[in-house]
Motif scaffolding. Structure first.
Motif, PDB file in Angstrom:
ATOM      1  N   TRP A  81      86.606  58.353  62.101  1.00  0.00           N
ATOM      2  CA  TRP A  81      85.335  58.641  61.250  1.00  0.00           C
ATOM      3  C   TRP A  81      85.851  60.253  60.938  1.00  0.00           C
ATOM      4  CZ3 TRP A  81      80.635  56.772  64.173  1.00  0.00           C
ATOM      5  CH2 TRP A  81      80.536  55.375  63.950  1.00  0.00           C
ATOM      6  N   PRO A  82      85.520  60.632  59.681  1.00  0.00           N
ATOM      7  CA  PRO A  82      85.540  61.897  59.079  1.00  0.00           C
ATOM      8  C   PRO A  82      84.769  62.688  59.643  1.00  0.00           C
ATOM      9  CG  PRO A  82      84.880  60.437  57.398  1.00  0.00           C
ATOM     10  CD  PRO A  82      85.254  59.527  58.439  1.00  0.00           C
ATOM     11  N   ILE A  99      94.381  66.404  58.453  1.00  0.00           N
ATOM     12  CA  ILE A  99      94.758  64.977  58.527  1.00  0.00           C
ATOM     13  C   ILE A  99      96.416  64.868  58.488  1.00  0.00           C
ATOM     14  CG2 ILE A  99      94.444  62.828  57.180  1.00  0.00           C
ATOM     15  CD1 ILE A  99      92.099  64.060  55.726  1.00  0.00           C
ATOM     16  N   PHE A 115      92.920  61.781  60.983  1.00  0.00           N
ATOM     17  CA  PHE A 115      92.291  62.855  61.337  1.00  0.00           C
ATOM     18  C   PHE A 115      92.661  63.479  62.660  1.00  0.00           C
ATOM     19  CE2 PHE A 115      89.368  61.016  58.425  1.00  0.00           C
ATOM     20  CZ  PHE A 115      89.064  61.806  57.359  1.00  0.00           C
ATOM     21  N   GLU A 156      89.609  69.401  64.115  1.00  0.00           N
ATOM     22  CA  GLU A 156      88.584  70.209  63.427  1.00  0.00           C
ATOM     23  C   GLU A 156      88.263  71.408  63.441  1.00  0.00           C
ATOM     24  OE1 GLU A 156      84.998  68.125  63.836  1.00  0.00           O
ATOM     25  OE2 GLU A 156      85.887  66.134  64.180  1.00  0.00           O
ATOM     26  N   TYR A 211      90.924  68.515  54.928  1.00  0.00           N
ATOM     27  CA  TYR A 211      89.635  67.794  54.398  1.00  0.00           C
ATOM     28  C   TYR A 211      88.488  68.666  54.733  1.00  0.00           C
ATOM     29  CZ  TYR A 211      85.854  64.214  54.685  1.00  0.00           C
ATOM     30  OH  TYR A 211      84.753  63.529  54.289  1.00  0.00           O
ATOM     31  N   ALA A 255      84.656  68.500  54.833  1.00  0.00           N
ATOM     32  CA  ALA A 255      83.542  67.611  55.180  1.00  0.00           C
ATOM     33  C   ALA A 255      82.343  67.893  53.949  1.00  0.00           C
ATOM     34  CB  ALA A 255      83.155  67.806  56.620  1.00  0.00           C
ATOM     35  N   LYS A 292      83.586  66.412  50.870  1.00  0.00           N
ATOM     36  CA  LYS A 292      84.587  65.184  51.216  1.00  0.00           C
ATOM     37  C   LYS A 292      85.759  65.221  50.063  1.00  0.00           C
ATOM     38  CE  LYS A 292      80.445  62.953  52.603  1.00  0.00           C
ATOM     39  NZ  LYS A 292      79.511  61.794  52.221  1.00  0.00           N
ATOM     40  N   ARG A 324      89.977  66.070  50.053  1.00  0.00           N
ATOM     41  CA  ARG A 324      91.159  66.124  50.813  1.00  0.00           C
ATOM     42  C   ARG A 324      92.180  66.964  50.095  1.00  0.00           C
ATOM     43  NH1 ARG A 324      93.168  60.747  53.790  1.00  0.00           N
ATOM     44  NH2 ARG A 324      91.084  60.241  54.741  1.00  0.00           N
TER      45      ARG A 324
END
Length: 75
Positions: A21-22, A30, A35, A38, A64, A66, A69, A71
């Motif tokens: 899950w992102p 990524i 993924f 973070e 990425y 968040a 959303k 990339r």
């Protein structure tokens, strides 16, 4: 079954983070479509991605965002 009693000094256990899950906030690297790490800032994520890219040039590394959303492929 009884729940364990947490003392004031003991932090609550963290929720398990799912790798498929992102993230919902911050930035993530990524690697080859998966993924990985973070980060709080885009600069930290990009620095980490560039270090990986210099060590392993054949990897496809993206950053990425968040919040938006989006990339971004590292070149």
């Amino acid at each position: 079954m009884k729940k364990p009693v947490l003392s004031i000094d003991e932090p609550e256990p963290k929720k398990a983070v799912r790798a498929d899950w992102p993230p919902t906030e911050g930035f993530a690297t990524i690697v080859d479509g998966h993924f990985k790490s973070e980060f709080d800032t885009a600069e930290a994520a990009e620095t980490s991605g560039r270090e990986l890219k210099s060590a392993y040039p054949r990897l496809q590394i993206e950053i990425y965002d968040a919040a938006n959303k989006v990339r971004t492929l590292l070149g």
